[in-house]
Design a protein around this motif. Structure first.
Motif, PDB file in Angstrom:
ATOM      1  N   MET A 332      27.860  39.918  36.517  1.00 25.37           N
ATOM      2  CA  MET A 332      28.911  40.136  37.508  1.00 25.37           C
ATOM      3  C   MET A 332      29.847  41.230  37.015  1.00 25.37           C
ATOM      4  SD  MET A 332      31.636  37.403  39.083  1.00 25.37           S
ATOM      5  CE  MET A 332      30.322  36.369  39.714  1.00 25.37           C
ATOM      6  N   GLU A 336      34.836  41.875  40.152  1.00 23.32           N
ATOM      7  CA  GLU A 336      34.464  40.642  40.850  1.00 23.32           C
ATOM      8  C   GLU A 336      34.742  39.413  39.989  1.00 23.32           C
ATOM      9  OE1 GLU A 336      30.523  40.777  42.259  1.00 23.32           O
ATOM     10  OE2 GLU A 336      30.757  42.633  43.414  1.00 23.32           O
ATOM     11  N   ARG A 339      38.406  38.703  40.294  1.00 25.61           N
ATOM     12  CA  ARG A 339      38.709  38.107  41.590  1.00 25.61           C
ATOM     13  C   ARG A 339      38.253  36.654  41.662  1.00 25.61           C
ATOM     14  NH1 ARG A 339      36.827  43.043  45.671  1.00 25.61           N
ATOM     15  NH2 ARG A 339      38.437  44.544  45.003  1.00 25.61           N
ATOM     16  N   GLU A 340      37.090  36.373  41.083  1.00 20.59           N
ATOM     17  CA  GLU A 340      36.609  34.989  41.069  1.00 20.59           C
ATOM     18  C   GLU A 340      37.531  34.104  40.231  1.00 20.59           C
ATOM     19  OE1 GLU A 340      34.184  31.733  41.880  1.00 20.59           O
ATOM     20  OE2 GLU A 340      34.312  33.728  42.800  1.00 20.59           O
TER      21      GLU A 340
END
Length: 585
Positions: A332, A336, A339-340
């Motif tokens: 990933m 991202e 953000r996760e």
């Protein structure tokens, strides 16, 4: 012999008896209805008292009994005082009036009328700036931009004042003063109460003349206690002019990035910062905010020890598990993954808030129908305690006494000891044990912020009421000018209307002349014109048949000799076309 008249019987028929009974019932019903509608009606229901399931019934009963006892004592004192006054009147003795008590309110310091950029600029008339921080949470009130502006040599010297020091334990206050002095600032804890003598102001007043010779300005954010400190400094410094100032506000506004995702993230961050700023100011009725759950959700991540809330409100343990960064996918991207992680953190905050508010609602009895917990009411209860002194909250400093004594250098130990002696000299500050007793063990320890909200934004002075009045006057002048322009436009429109009326009158005169000419032409015979074979597209009710205009060569026919107009033929609508209903009437 006189005959005695027989007494009339009181017997009546069942019909009459039922009629009277019905009228009596109707009269009683009307009386009860008027009694219910009467605003001065007193209910006959008795007070049910305090339920046995109420968790604080004994405390409430004791409080009510204490109030009754105090009221009885006041009545007795008033009665004794009244008797004493009557005895004094009988003796014709006038008691001397007591001397008026000295007011504790200090005269306010004059307000600084210069713009903020001129105050902090090099070569300013202000030679020293006292920036006021809230001792309960100094990390939220610091401003990096202001500290950078006052670091130059020609700028005014900067001194930090930790106001409201009496609301913080002495161990915590010592740690904050130690951290800020190690960072290179001159820090002085102060406590200015209207009912007591100011504490810590003398040390600050002794420091300011030594670093600058000139006027002093007291700056700070809203609701931080700068006006009270400025008034106390004005009393302590007789030969130096001390100025109060309007509250500092941010001048920068959020800028759009052009990208929808970035703008959405910026808006979310801005909303979170506004909520944090509202909690930090802690002014007014915070519990009346339209979304109190959002404020509690912003507050809970700052709580250093959730057990403080459990003990204060009697709730069970709360909290949810959030996986660490290592559990995310290895392939990933970093953006991202961040953000996760933010999404998981937000989900944790929402779950913790819901679980905690459910526990508070059940503990204090905030339940809706069917026993459902009222989380919004529980959130308002927590915010009310936060804003009005129900919770003793403070942010934890980085340095502690044990760590300094164990790992600090001799210079650090000496600095810590000096700060401890200075704070012990302040009678208003209490050790943590006595402080917890004064706050009834309602202690709330917070995490210090790494970065204050709106830390890098440029600061300006908030507009004063005089400035707002001037702006209102300017707006009124602009409105007057707009009204004058509107009046001129109305006059122009009236002139146009007059011209239109004159034109209409001329047209009417022309029409009358045309009618006279037509009447004259009706007397002469004229040939009948042939009707046109062209089909008209308009219906009969909307379009009248055309009549040829009379000319000098061919005079117009009379009304009697005119042929009847031929109605146009109706055309069948095409498939999918709507009928024209006017063509059939």
């Amino acid at each position: 012999m006189v005959r005695v008249k027989k007494r009339a019987s009181k017997r009546m028929t069942l019909k009459q008896r039922a009629k009277i009974h019905k009228k009596v019932q109707e009269h009683g019903r009307k009386q009860r209805r008027e009694a219910r509608r009467n605003p001065q009606r007193k209910s006959k229901k008795e007070d049910p008292g305090i339920p046995n399931l109420f968790p604080y019934k004994e405390e409430l009963l004791n409080e009510m009994e204490e109030r009754r006892r105090l009221a009885a004592e006041q009545r007795m004192l008033a009665k004794e005082k009244r008797h004493e006054e009557e005895e004094e009147e009988d003796d014709d003795e006038v008691a001397p009036e007591p001397a008026p008590a000295t007011p504790l309110a200090r005269p306010p310091a004059p307000t600084l009328l210069q713009p903020f950029k001129d105050v902090v600029a090099p070569g300013s008339e202000i030679k020293a700036v006292v920036y006021v921080l809230d001792a309960r949470d100094p990390s939220s009130f610091r401003r990096t931009w202001l500290e950078k502006q006052l670091r130059s040599k020609k700028s005014p010297s900067l001194a930090l004042a930790l106001a409201k020091a009496d609301l913080v334990p002495s161990e915590v206050l010592t740690g904050w003063v130690y951290d800020l002095r190690r960072a290179g600032f001159s820090v002085f804890p102060t406590s200015v109460r209207p009912e007591a003598e100011p504490a810590g102001v003398d040390a600050l007043a002794a420091h300011l003349p030594s670093v600058s010779k000139g006027a002093i300005a007291v700056l700070g954010l809203e609701n931080v206690g700068k006006s009270a400190l400025a008034a106390a400094l004005q009393d302590a410094l007789e030969d130096v002019q001390v100025y109060d100032s309007p509250s500092l506000v941010r001048s920068a506004a959020p800028i759009s990035m052009g990208d929808e995702e970035e703008d959405e993230e910026l808006s979310r961050s801005e909303t979170q910062t506004k909520l944090l700023w509202m909690l930090m100011r802690n002014q007014g009725q915070v519990q009346r905010f339209k979304d109190p759950v959002a404020l509690v959700r912003t507050l809970l991540p700052r709580v250093a020890h959730p057990v403080d809330l459990m003990m204060a409100y009697g709730t069970p343990a709360f909290g949810s598990f959030v996986p660490e960064r290592a559990t995310l996918a290895d392939d990933m991207p970093d953006d991202e993954a961040l953000r996760e992680l933010e999404r998981q953190t937000e989900a944790k905050a929402m779950a913790d808030t819901e679980q905690f508010l459910v526990g508070v609602a059940r503990s204090v009895g905030r339940l809706k129908r069917m026993g459902m917990p009222d989380t919004v009411g529980a959130a308002r209860l927590l915010l009310r305690d936060w804003a009005h002194g129900g919770l003793g909250y403070y942010a934890m400093p980085q340095s502690k006494a044990k760590a300094v004594q164990a790992n600090g250098s001799s210079q650090d130990k000496k600095l810590w000891a000096d700060i401890e002696r200075m704070i012990q000299a302040m009678d208003a500050v209490q050790p943590r044990k006595e402080w917890r007793q004064a706050w009834a063990s309602k202690e709330l320890r917070l995490k210090a912020l790494e970065k204050a909200p709106y830390d890098e934004d440029v600061l300006v002075f908030a507009p004063t009421p005089d400035d707002l009045e001037e702006e209102d006057e300017d707006d009124e002048e602009d409105d007057d000018l707009d009204d004058e322009e509107d009046d001129e436009e109305d006059l122009d429109e009236e002139d146009d209307d007059l011209d239109d009326e004159e034109e209409d009158e001329d047209d009417e005169e022309d029409d009358e002349e045309d009618l006279d000419e037509e009447d004259d032409l009706d007397e002469e015979p004229i040939p009948v014109p042939r009707p046109s074979k062209k089909r008209s597209k308009a219906p009969m009710m909307e379009r009248a048949p055309k009549i040829a205009k009379p000319t000098k060569e061919a005079p117009r026919p009379s009304k009697a000799s005119r042929p009847a107009p031929v109605p146009p033929k109706r055309r069948a609508p095409a498939p999918g076309e709507a009928y024209d209903i006017n063509a059939y009437f």
